[in-house]
Design a protein around this motif. Structure first.
Motif, short mmCIF file in Angstrom:
data_model
loop_
_atom_site.label_atom_id
_atom_site.label_comp_id
_atom_site.label_asym_id
_atom_site.label_seq_id
_atom_site.Cartn_x
_atom_site.Cartn_y
_atom_site.Cartn_z
N GLU A 1 0.85 -1.20 0.00
CA GLU A 1 0.00 0.00 0.00
C GLU A 1 0.87 1.24 0.00
O GLU A 1 1.72 1.40 0.88
N GLU A 2 0.66 2.12 -0.98
CA GLU A 2 1.45 3.34 -1.06
C GLU A 2 1.08 4.27 0.08
O GLU A 2 -0.09 4.59 0.27
N GLU A 3 2.08 4.69 0.87
CA GLU A 3 1.80 5.61 1.98
C GLU A 3 2.18 7.03 1.62
O GLU A 3 1.50 7.98 1.97
N VAL A 4 3.34 7.15 0.98
CA VAL A 4 3.87 8.47 0.66
C VAL A 4 4.40 8.40 -0.75
O VAL A 4 4.98 7.39 -1.14
N CYS A 5 4.20 9.44 -1.55
CA CYS A 5 4.91 9.50 -2.84
C CYS A 5 5.20 10.96 -3.16
O CYS A 5 4.31 11.72 -3.53
N GLU A 6 6.46 11.33 -2.97
CA GLU A 6 6.86 12.70 -3.31
C GLU A 6 7.52 12.68 -4.68
O GLU A 6 8.34 11.81 -4.96
N ARG A 7 7.14 13.66 -5.48
CA ARG A 7 7.67 13.70 -6.84
C ARG A 7 8.47 14.98 -7.07
O ARG A 7 8.22 16.01 -6.44
N SER A 8 9.40 14.90 -7.99
CA SER A 8 10.17 16.09 -8.38
C SER A 8 9.26 16.94 -9.28
O SER A 8 8.24 16.46 -9.76
N PRO A 9 9.67 18.21 -9.52
CA PRO A 9 8.83 19.05 -10.39
C PRO A 9 8.56 18.41 -11.75
O PRO A 9 7.50 18.61 -12.34
N GLU A 10 9.53 17.57 -12.25
CA GLU A 10 9.29 16.91 -13.54
C GLU A 10 8.40 15.69 -13.40
O GLU A 10 8.07 15.05 -14.40
N GLY A 11 8.10 15.32 -12.17
CA GLY A 11 7.18 14.20 -11.97
C GLY A 11 7.85 12.87 -11.66
O GLY A 11 7.18 11.86 -11.52
N ASP B 1 3.71 -4.71 8.76
CA ASP B 1 4.58 -4.05 9.72
C ASP B 1 5.84 -3.45 9.10
O ASP B 1 6.65 -2.86 9.79
N SER B 2 6.03 -3.66 7.79
CA SER B 2 7.28 -3.23 7.16
C SER B 2 7.02 -2.26 6.03
O SER B 2 5.91 -2.20 5.49
N VAL B 3 8.07 -1.55 5.64
CA VAL B 3 7.97 -0.58 4.55
C VAL B 3 9.10 -0.84 3.57
O VAL B 3 10.21 -1.21 3.97
N VAL B 4 8.81 -0.68 2.29
CA VAL B 4 9.87 -0.66 1.27
C VAL B 4 9.84 0.72 0.64
O VAL B 4 8.77 1.22 0.28
N GLU B 5 11.01 1.35 0.54
CA GLU B 5 11.07 2.67 -0.07
C GLU B 5 11.53 2.56 -1.52
O GLU B 5 12.33 1.68 -1.86
N VAL B 6 11.01 3.46 -2.34
CA VAL B 6 11.32 3.45 -3.76
C VAL B 6 11.71 4.85 -4.19
O VAL B 6 11.10 5.83 -3.74
N HIS C 1 10.75 10.10 -3.67
CA HIS C 1 10.74 9.22 -2.50
C HIS C 1 9.32 8.68 -2.31
O HIS C 1 8.38 9.44 -2.13
N ALA C 2 9.18 7.37 -2.36
CA ALA C 2 7.87 6.76 -2.08
C ALA C 2 8.05 5.71 -1.02
O ALA C 2 9.11 5.07 -0.93
N SER C 3 7.04 5.52 -0.17
CA SER C 3 7.11 4.38 0.75
C SER C 3 5.85 3.54 0.59
O SER C 3 4.74 4.05 0.52
N VAL C 4 6.10 2.24 0.52
CA VAL C 4 5.03 1.27 0.30
C VAL C 4 5.00 0.33 1.50
O VAL C 4 6.02 -0.25 1.87
N ARG C 5 3.83 0.22 2.11
CA ARG C 5 3.74 -0.56 3.34
C ARG C 5 3.30 -2.00 3.06
O ARG C 5 2.39 -2.24 2.26
N PHE C 6 3.97 -2.93 3.72
CA PHE C 6 3.56 -4.34 3.75
C PHE C 6 3.38 -4.68 5.23
O PHE C 6 4.36 -4.97 5.92
#
Lengths: 320, 179
Positions: free
Chosen positions: A224-234, A245-250, A238-243
């Motif tokens: 589940e996507e919790e956060v997704c910050e994008r640059s001005p170009e899109g 109790d754990s998170v994977v960042e992208v 930084h995104a964090s995806v929750r599984f």
């Protein structure tokens, strides 16, 4: 001197014993007969390799039951760092971050499998002959990022960027470990340690075209996507995806940020279903679901960015 | 009834492993040879013996939280699991072949015999390295004297002598430990 005869007699009798299991040959000399009785029993001598293999299977199973049985230990996503020079790598993890080795066993692909603990998090490391590394980025939350940064450099890491105050409230530094991995070392200033909901260790994946990786994590792996910050170009900064109790960042790989090809273990309730879902979302099969000797069912897929995902669930025990 | 020694500290080992399954290794080390000796005496095929031994210890690890200490040695509990595993194996084999299994249903566990064989297996590890190697190659790997001689870079006569010395040593050590 009778001994050579006894030696010959014994050898002939042993030969018969080994070729015709059901008929112990009569031996004339009582001395030979006594030895032959032992020889007959030695046909059932267990293989030393089997004894050691079973022992390590049981150790891994015990470690799994322990981590799934205690709430504190539940961890849905576990990074697995494959390196070529394992002992050197483990020494680095200990010196730089104070990671503690909790289990060592022969790996399923040969080589060595090691489990490590750092604060509230478990991660794994291993080496296998001919196995390529699995470069990944690891995001650590520690009480004092500056001190850990200095320790990492003293332990042989090279600086990526020096400790600095980030706009999102973290004091953060970056190092590279000489085994292909990047470590982000952070302290969340508001809490003095780490932000709520994050573990001490969070795997971070960088990809060129991170959007498609983000999509695979959600659609293929059920995150589940919790956060997704994008640059001005899109681009995904930084995104964090929750599984659970754990998170994977992208994040997007660009400039000095290299793409990763990490290996991650995902604890799931149903390995077969998770595997099918990942394939349907474009994953490539690494291994079909199968029961492992250490008491788990396991399957593996690779995403289109080269990260490997292994699904795992404990096997239901057969009661005596 | 039982001739198995209740080893000092066994109860502590069990309680430690019940609290933390990662401590199961001690119980495994103490009992591996017994369980294997029991099973290998009932199934001839080495692969089957290994599979069943593996089943027994996996079941034991899973069931350990429910084990209650009643003064019966832990080995006796393991051997009961082993007896069931062997019986299951023969039943399965009989079903698959559509005939009665060769294993008698009433099977007295001769603890003294198992203990003797388990001791012998453990003593192999105490032999001088070259004697131990000959025993393993000859009896486990079932290699011919000629193959062993070639692998060791010794004459066949020398290998025969090592085999003889190994068995003599084992007999002497058996009478020390088993009277």
């Amino acid at each position: 001197m009778a001994e050579p005869t006894l030696i010959e007699q014994l050898d002939r009798a042993v030969e018969t014993l080994l070729t015709r299991r059901d008929s112990p040959p009569p031996a004339a000399d009582p001395e030979v007969t006594a030895l032959l009785r032992l020889a007959a029993d030695l046909r059932d001598l267990p293989r030393e390799e089997f004894k050691q293999q079973l022992k390590s299977d049981l150790e891994r199973k015990a470690a799994m039951t322990t981590t799934t049985a205690t709430h504190e230990g539940v961890q849905t996503v576990t990074p697995y760092l494959v390196v070529e020079r394992l002992e050197e790598f483990l020494a680095f993890l200990g010196q730089a971050f104070g990671a503690e080795e909790t289990l060592r066993a022969p790996g399923s692909a040969g080589g060595t499998h090691v489990e490590l603990r750092l604060d509230d998090s478990t991660f794994m490391a291993g080496s296998a002959p001919g196995a390529p590394g699995s470069p990944i980025a690891m995001h650590l939350y520690v009480p004092d990022a500056d001190a850990v940064y200095r320790r990492a450099l003293a332990a042989g890491a090279t600086p990526f960027y020096e400790p600095m105050d980030q706009p999102y409230g973290d004091r953060e530094a970056g190092v590279r470990d000489g085994h292909g991995n990047t470590w982000y070392i952070a302290t969340h200033k508001a809490t003095g340690h780490r932000p709520r909901g994050l573990r001490a260790v969070t795997p971070t994946l960088h990809a060129r075209g991170a959007d498609s990786l983000l999509d695979f994590l959600k659609r293929g792996l059920g995150g589940e996507e919790e956060v997704c910050e994008r640059s001005p170009e899109g681009a995904v900064r930084h995104a964090s995806v929750r599984f659970a109790d754990s998170v994977v960042e992208v994040g997007e790989a660009r400039g000095p940020i290299e793409p990763t090809a990490g290996m991650l273990l995902l604890a799931v309730p149903d390995v077969d279903a998770a595997y099918e879902r990942a394939l349907a979302a474009g994953g490539i099969s690494l291994e079909a679901p199968a029961d492992q000797r250490y008491g788990a069912r396991r399957a593996g897929v690779k995403d289109s960015h080269g990260n490997s995902w292994y699904f795992s669930a404990p096997l239901k025990g057969v009661r005596p | 009834m039982t001739t198995l020694k209740s080893e000092a500290g066994e109860r502590q080992l069990i309680e430690a492993a019940q609290k933390d399954p990662r401590r199961f290794g001690g119980l495994y080390e103490q009992n591996f040879e017994r369980v294997y000796a029991f099973i290998a005496g009932r199934v001839r095929d080495r692969g089957v013996a290994e599979d069943l031994t593996s089943t027994v210890f996996h079941r034991a690890l899973e069931s350990l939280p429910r084990f209650e200490w009643r003064g019966v040695p832990f080995a006796a509990w393991l051997l009961r699991i082993a007896r069931n595993a062997v019986a299951d194996h023969w039943q399965r084999a009989a079903r698959e072949q559509g005939s009665a299994g060769p294993e008698p249903t009433e099977d007295e566990v001769n603890l003294e015999e198992i203990e003797r064989r388990a001791t012998l297996f453990r003593l192999v590890d105490t032999l001088p390295a070259d004697q131990r190697r000959v025993v393993v190659e000859r009896f486990v790997e079932q290699r011919s004297l000629r193959e062993i001689a070639r692998a060791l870079g010794r004459s066949e006569g020398a290998v025969k002598q090592l085999q003889f010395r190994a068995l003599e040593n084992l007999r002497a050590r058996m009478s020390e430990t088993h009277g």
